[in-house]
Scaffold this motif. Structure first.
Motif, PDB file in Angstrom:
ATOM      1  N   HIS A   5       0.836  -1.228   0.007  1.00 47.56           N
ATOM      2  CA  HIS A   5      -0.008  -0.060  -0.007  1.00 47.56           C
ATOM      3  C   HIS A   5       0.630   1.200   0.226  1.00 47.56           C
ATOM      4  CE1 HIS A   5      -4.183  -0.880   0.545  1.00 47.56           C
ATOM      5  NE2 HIS A   5      -3.897  -1.829   1.599  1.00 47.56           N
ATOM      6  N   GLY A   7       0.250   5.049   0.800  1.00 48.64           N
ATOM      7  CA  GLY A   7      -0.662   6.232   1.314  1.00 48.64           C
ATOM      8  C   GLY A   7       0.069   7.552   1.040  1.00 48.64           C
ATOM      9  N   ARG A  10       2.651   7.393   4.136  1.00 53.07           N
ATOM     10  CA  ARG A  10       3.221   6.356   4.451  1.00 53.07           C
ATOM     11  C   ARG A  10       3.244   5.059   3.473  1.00 53.07           C
ATOM     12  NH1 ARG A  10       0.125   4.296   9.383  1.00 53.07           N
ATOM     13  NH2 ARG A  10      -1.685   4.877   7.862  1.00 53.07           N
ATOM     14  N   GLU A  11       4.101   4.065   3.592  1.00 54.85           N
ATOM     15  CA  GLU A  11       3.987   2.916   2.896  1.00 54.85           C
ATOM     16  C   GLU A  11       3.913   1.647   3.965  1.00 54.85           C
ATOM     17  OE1 GLU A  11       6.616   5.343   1.552  1.00 54.85           O
ATOM     18  OE2 GLU A  11       4.882   5.933   0.198  1.00 54.85           O
ATOM     19  N   LEU A  12       3.355   0.643   2.879  1.00 55.41           N
ATOM     20  CA  LEU A  12       3.402  -0.582   3.796  1.00 55.41           C
ATOM     21  C   LEU A  12       3.836  -1.687   2.882  1.00 55.41           C
ATOM     22  CD1 LEU A  12       1.788  -1.781   6.476  1.00 55.41           C
ATOM     23  CD2 LEU A  12      -0.139  -1.993   4.927  1.00 55.41           C
ATOM     24  N   LEU A  19       4.098  -7.526   8.164  1.00 54.63           N
ATOM     25  CA  LEU A  19       3.901  -6.390   7.408  1.00 54.63           C
ATOM     26  C   LEU A  19       5.097  -5.169   8.054  1.00 54.63           C
ATOM     27  CD1 LEU A  19       0.166  -5.436   6.690  1.00 54.63           C
ATOM     28  CD2 LEU A  19       1.852  -6.356   5.176  1.00 54.63           C
ATOM     29  N   MET A  21       5.592  -1.289   8.184  1.00 52.98           N
ATOM     30  CA  MET A  21       4.909   0.100   7.994  1.00 52.98           C
ATOM     31  C   MET A  21       5.910   1.138   8.112  1.00 52.98           C
ATOM     32  SD  MET A  21       1.265   0.650  10.240  1.00 52.98           S
ATOM     33  CE  MET A  21       2.176   1.228  11.364  1.00 52.98           C
ATOM     34  N   HIS A  62      -0.935  -4.869  16.941  1.00 53.24           N
ATOM     35  CA  HIS A  62       0.004  -5.654  16.026  1.00 53.24           C
ATOM     36  C   HIS A  62       1.310  -5.505  15.915  1.00 53.24           C
ATOM     37  CE1 HIS A  62       0.228  -2.058  12.787  1.00 53.24           C
ATOM     38  NE2 HIS A  62       0.512  -1.661  13.921  1.00 53.24           N
ATOM     39  N   CYS A  80       4.878  -5.452  11.916  1.00 55.89           N
ATOM     40  CA  CYS A  80       3.544  -5.855  12.564  1.00 55.89           C
ATOM     41  C   CYS A  80       3.031  -7.108  12.010  1.00 55.89           C
ATOM     42  CB  CYS A  80       2.619  -4.641  12.320  1.00 55.89           C
ATOM     43  SG  CYS A  80       2.525  -3.787  11.118  1.00 55.89           S
ATOM     44  N   ARG A  81       2.241  -7.580  12.682  1.00 54.11           N
ATOM     45  CA  ARG A  81       1.546  -8.872  12.237  1.00 54.11           C
ATOM     46  C   ARG A  81       0.386  -8.563  11.036  1.00 54.11           C
ATOM     47  NH1 ARG A  81       0.271 -11.406  18.176  1.00 54.11           N
ATOM     48  NH2 ARG A  81      -0.422 -13.288  16.856  1.00 54.11           N
ATOM     49  N   ARG A  82       0.284  -9.339  10.278  1.00 56.58           N
ATOM     50  CA  ARG A  82      -0.548  -9.386   9.088  1.00 56.58           C
ATOM     51  C   ARG A  82      -1.853  -9.402   9.642  1.00 56.58           C
ATOM     52  NH1 ARG A  82       0.943  -9.692   2.945  1.00 56.58           N
ATOM     53  NH2 ARG A  82      -0.749  -8.282   2.269  1.00 56.58           N
ATOM     54  N   LEU A  83      -3.036  -8.616   9.764  1.00 57.05           N
ATOM     55  CA  LEU A  83      -4.383  -8.921  10.120  1.00 57.05           C
ATOM     56  C   LEU A  83      -5.514  -8.809   9.035  1.00 57.05           C
ATOM     57  CD1 LEU A  83      -4.009  -6.631  13.033  1.00 57.05           C
ATOM     58  CD2 LEU A  83      -3.573  -8.940  13.191  1.00 57.05           C
ATOM     59  N   MET A  85      -7.893  -6.810   8.039  1.00 54.75           N
ATOM     60  CA  MET A  85      -8.650  -5.556   8.509  1.00 54.75           C
ATOM     61  C   MET A  85      -9.963  -5.412   8.413  1.00 54.75           C
ATOM     62  SD  MET A  85      -5.734  -4.097   9.623  1.00 54.75           S
ATOM     63  CE  MET A  85      -6.010  -2.492   9.875  1.00 54.75           C
ATOM     64  N   ALA A 201      -4.503  -1.883  15.024  1.00 51.53           N
ATOM     65  CA  ALA A 201      -3.619  -1.704  14.142  1.00 51.53           C
ATOM     66  C   ALA A 201      -2.960  -0.465  13.780  1.00 51.53           C
ATOM     67  CB  ALA A 201      -4.150  -2.633  13.039  1.00 51.53           C
ATOM     68  N   ASP A 202      -2.266  -0.274  12.764  1.00 51.30           N
ATOM     69  CA  ASP A 202      -2.041   0.977  11.758  1.00 51.30           C
ATOM     70  C   ASP A 202      -1.059   1.845  12.987  1.00 51.30           C
ATOM     71  OD1 ASP A 202      -3.009   3.687  10.542  1.00 51.30           O
ATOM     72  OD2 ASP A 202      -2.881   2.057   9.211  1.00 51.30           O
TER      73      ASP A 202
HETATM   74  C1  Q0Z Z   1      -2.848  -0.946   7.212  1.00 49.58           C
HETATM   75  C2  Q0Z Z   1      -2.094   1.794   5.568  1.00 49.58           C
HETATM   76  C3  Q0Z Z   1       0.338   2.512   5.456  1.00 49.58           C
HETATM   77  C4  Q0Z Z   1      -0.711   2.896   3.604  1.00 49.58           C
HETATM   78  C5  Q0Z Z   1      -3.391  -1.896   5.475  1.00 49.58           C
HETATM   79  N1  Q0Z Z   1      -1.380  -4.924  10.704  1.00 49.58           N
HETATM   80  C6  Q0Z Z   1      -1.989  -4.907   9.396  1.00 49.58           C
HETATM   81  N2  Q0Z Z   1      -2.465  -5.851   8.755  1.00 49.58           N
HETATM   82  C7  Q0Z Z   1      -2.886  -5.771   7.699  1.00 49.58           C
HETATM   83  N3  Q0Z Z   1      -3.087  -4.499   6.921  1.00 49.58           N
HETATM   84  C8  Q0Z Z   1      -2.695  -3.395   7.666  1.00 49.58           C
HETATM   85  C9  Q0Z Z   1      -2.016  -3.695   9.011  1.00 49.58           C
HETATM   86 CL1  Q0Z Z   1      -1.587  -2.088   9.661  1.00 49.58          CL
HETATM   87  C10 Q0Z Z   1      -2.964  -2.142   6.929  1.00 49.58           C
HETATM   88  N4  Q0Z Z   1      -3.427  -0.063   6.243  1.00 49.58           N
HETATM   89  C11 Q0Z Z   1      -3.364   1.236   6.143  1.00 49.58           C
HETATM   90  C12 Q0Z Z   1      -0.819   1.715   6.169  1.00 49.58           C
HETATM   91  C13 Q0Z Z   1       0.189   3.029   4.242  1.00 49.58           C
HETATM   92  C14 Q0Z Z   1      -1.953   2.411   4.456  1.00 49.58           C
HETATM   93  F1  Q0Z Z   1       1.430   2.420   6.161  1.00 49.58           F
HETATM   94  N5  Q0Z Z   1      -3.655  -0.815   5.552  1.00 49.58           N
END
Ligand code: Q0Z
Length: 273
Positions: A5, A7, A10-12, A19, A21, A62, A80-83, A85, A201-202
């Motif tokens: 992702h 944003g 931020r990037e994921l 994951l 972040m 997370h 972080c743990r992949r959840l 969402m 999370a996040d």
């Molecule tokens: C967080 C986001 C970012 C762009 C998905 N632990 C998690 N497991 C699965 N998904 C997420 C998380 Cl934190 C998740 N986002 C928001 C964060 C850049 C968007 F760093 N999207």
């Protein structure tokens, strides 16, 4: 690493089953990302978020590690743990501002909750309110009532979301208040482990997800001064800019003043340098 992702600021990334972040130094004003970064911003927000996760021990989160991340992102990344969402932005409001104020002005309610008459911009609410919204992929998030949340995630998860959101807000606002800071509202995201455990999370209680005001400058009835971005807003108000992209480049003295405000916020909240 695979970019999952991207944003505004931020990037994921995916790293095996985890994951990562990554917070950048980009800053947005009036929802527009400016072309000039604020050095250190990503680091301050990441460290603030990690500090809050540590304080909020009653709510599982997370975070795997704030240090086991690629060296180039050290200090501004969280493993972080992949959840899975949940498709709800979980907002708690203790004061009236932004979309909450707009909804109240129009209907006297926010997310289906009726508020007393006579409140205005920046007013403190009688008690914090859960005001969830949709997570729109594009365009604007729309307010949801509690019943709509229950329709989407089920009644028991909805009840957990409301309870956890208000708990995080109350605890955060209480800690911040002791340090002279008002947290007006905050936006949280939650996800589920495969066994159904709800996890925070996040990012949490950063100025990119929350409104921070100086308690000493709080004055209901007018727009409040934001602790982090007011300097950028005041500076940009003096420009010939229509608040549409592209945003203006930030001069060095304004960058330095904004940087100092992020650092001051971190030091004030955490009591660390
Ligand atoms: C967080 C986001 C970012 C762009 C998905 N632990 C998690 N497991 C699965 N998904 C997420 C998380 Cl934190 C998740 N986002 C928001 C964060 C850049 C968007 F760093 N999207």
């Amino acid at each position: 690493m695979e970019l999952v992702h991207s944003g505004k600021v931020r990037e994921l990334y995916a790293d095996g089953g985890d994951l990562i972040m990554v917070a950048s130094d980009r800053v947005s004003v009036y929802d527009v990302v400016l072309p000039t970064p604020i050095p250190g911003k990503g680091r301050v927000l990441t460290q603030l978020s990690l500090w809050w996760f540590g304080q909020l021990d009653g709510v599982p989160n997370h975070v795997i590690s704030g240090t086991d991340v690629p060296a180039e992102w050290e200090g501004r990344a969280i493993r972080c743990r992949r959840l899975t969402m949940l498709p709800v932005e979980c907002i708690a409001r203790g004061y009236l501002a932004g979309l909450g104020l707009a909804s109240y002005a129009e209907t006297g309610t926010i997310s289906g909750v009726r508020l007393p008459p006579g409140l205005g911009e920046g007013s403190r609410l009688p008690e914090p309110v859960f005001t969830p919204t949709t997570k729109a992929a594009a365009g604007h998030d729309e307010p949801m009532t509690y019943d709509q949340v229950a329709d989407v995630v089920g009644g028991s998860v909805a009840a957990e979301l409301r309870r956890a959101t208000l708990e995080v807000y109350r605890r955060g606002a209480e800690l911040a208040a002791a340090r002279g800071i008002v947290i007006a509202d905050t936006k949280l995201e939650f996800g589920l482990l495969p066994d159904g455990t709800l996890m925070l999370a996040d990012e949490v209680l950063t100025p990119d997800s929350s409104r921070f005001w100086l308690a000493g400058q709080w004055q209901p009835g007018r727009p409040q001064r934001s602790l982090d971005k007011q300097y950028l807003r005041d500076w940009s108000a003096g420009l010939d800019w229509d608040r549409r992209p592209p945003g203006p480049a930030i001069p060095a003295d304004v960058v330095a003043a904004t940087q100092a405000r992020y650092q001051e916020l971190y030091a004030r909240v955490t009591g660390r340098e």
